[in-house]
Design an enzyme around this catalytic site. Sequence first.
Site, short mmCIF file in Angstrom:
data_model
loop_
_atom_site.label_atom_id
_atom_site.label_comp_id
_atom_site.label_asym_id
_atom_site.label_seq_id
_atom_site.Cartn_x
_atom_site.Cartn_y
_atom_site.Cartn_z
CE LYS A 13 -2.30 -1.01 3.80
NZ LYS A 13 -1.66 -2.29 4.15
NE ARG A 88 -4.07 -1.50 9.88
CZ ARG A 88 -2.97 -0.99 9.30
NH1 ARG A 88 -2.96 0.19 8.78
NH2 ARG A 88 -1.89 -1.73 9.25
NE ARG A 127 7.67 -3.67 5.87
CZ ARG A 127 6.37 -3.36 5.99
NH1 ARG A 127 5.70 -2.95 4.94
NH2 ARG A 127 5.77 -3.49 7.15
NE ARG A 160 6.65 -1.39 10.07
CZ ARG A 160 5.45 -1.25 9.52
NH1 ARG A 160 5.34 -0.65 8.34
NH2 ARG A 160 4.38 -1.70 10.11
NE ARG A 171 2.19 -5.46 11.16
CZ ARG A 171 3.26 -5.42 10.36
NH1 ARG A 171 4.34 -6.16 10.62
NH2 ARG A 171 3.27 -4.65 9.31
#
Length: 220
Positions: A13, A88, A127, A160, A171
Amino acid sequence: MYIIFLGAPGAGKGTQAAGVAEEFGLVSIATGDLFRQAVERGDDLGKKVREFMAKGALVPNEITVQMVLNKLAAPESGKGAILDGFPRNLGQAEALDEAFKKKKQKIDSVVYIKVEEKELIRRLSGRWVCRSCQSPYSIQGALTEEQKKCARCGGELYQRPDDNLETIKNRLKVYFSETAPLISYYRNSGRLIEVDGEGAVGEITQRIIQALRKKTCKNK
Ligand code: AMP
């Protein structure tokens, strides 16, 4: 033009919002980035949201909705915005529709970026993000100190804290139970655009841009 980018963590996103915002001259409002900046500053907001983020849980709606509405009311959002990572859950979506109705405006389109769960886990666990310019990198396996440098600005790459396997799984669980129902919410109101989120970044950006142009023409 006001657009929502909907999709699981790792769907791309943020990366796509940057390209699409530039194409249409919009600002991008990313709730995750705003919360991370608050945690970094260590201010009141940061203190309130830190624990939720560390667990991969959603920050309560009363904090999140107000933050987004403030951003939308700022002059730089006047020409339109992409909402990345908001809403969300159903409560956030309804609060957003209500606020837009009051202003006699509307959310024009909701881009749902579809990616398989296995690919989401692969992307999130590989990531790396630049601390200075926030550029994302996808790198599988461990990195040497030399490799932890951003190719764009030379900044330090980091992972992260919520991109560890346990938090990633939480998540995704939260996404499937709380956020995924928004797909039918927006489909039922005729605003949903589904885009295949797998493949090269540039190709996906083009798919989104074409789909948005087509929808805008139809609505005229
Ligand atoms: P993201 O960068 O979009 O993956 O978001 C990181 C974290 O910020 C999430 O796991 C949540 O803890 C929090 N967050 C971001 N957006 C929202 C939202 N719309 N509602 C509640 N919490 C959010």
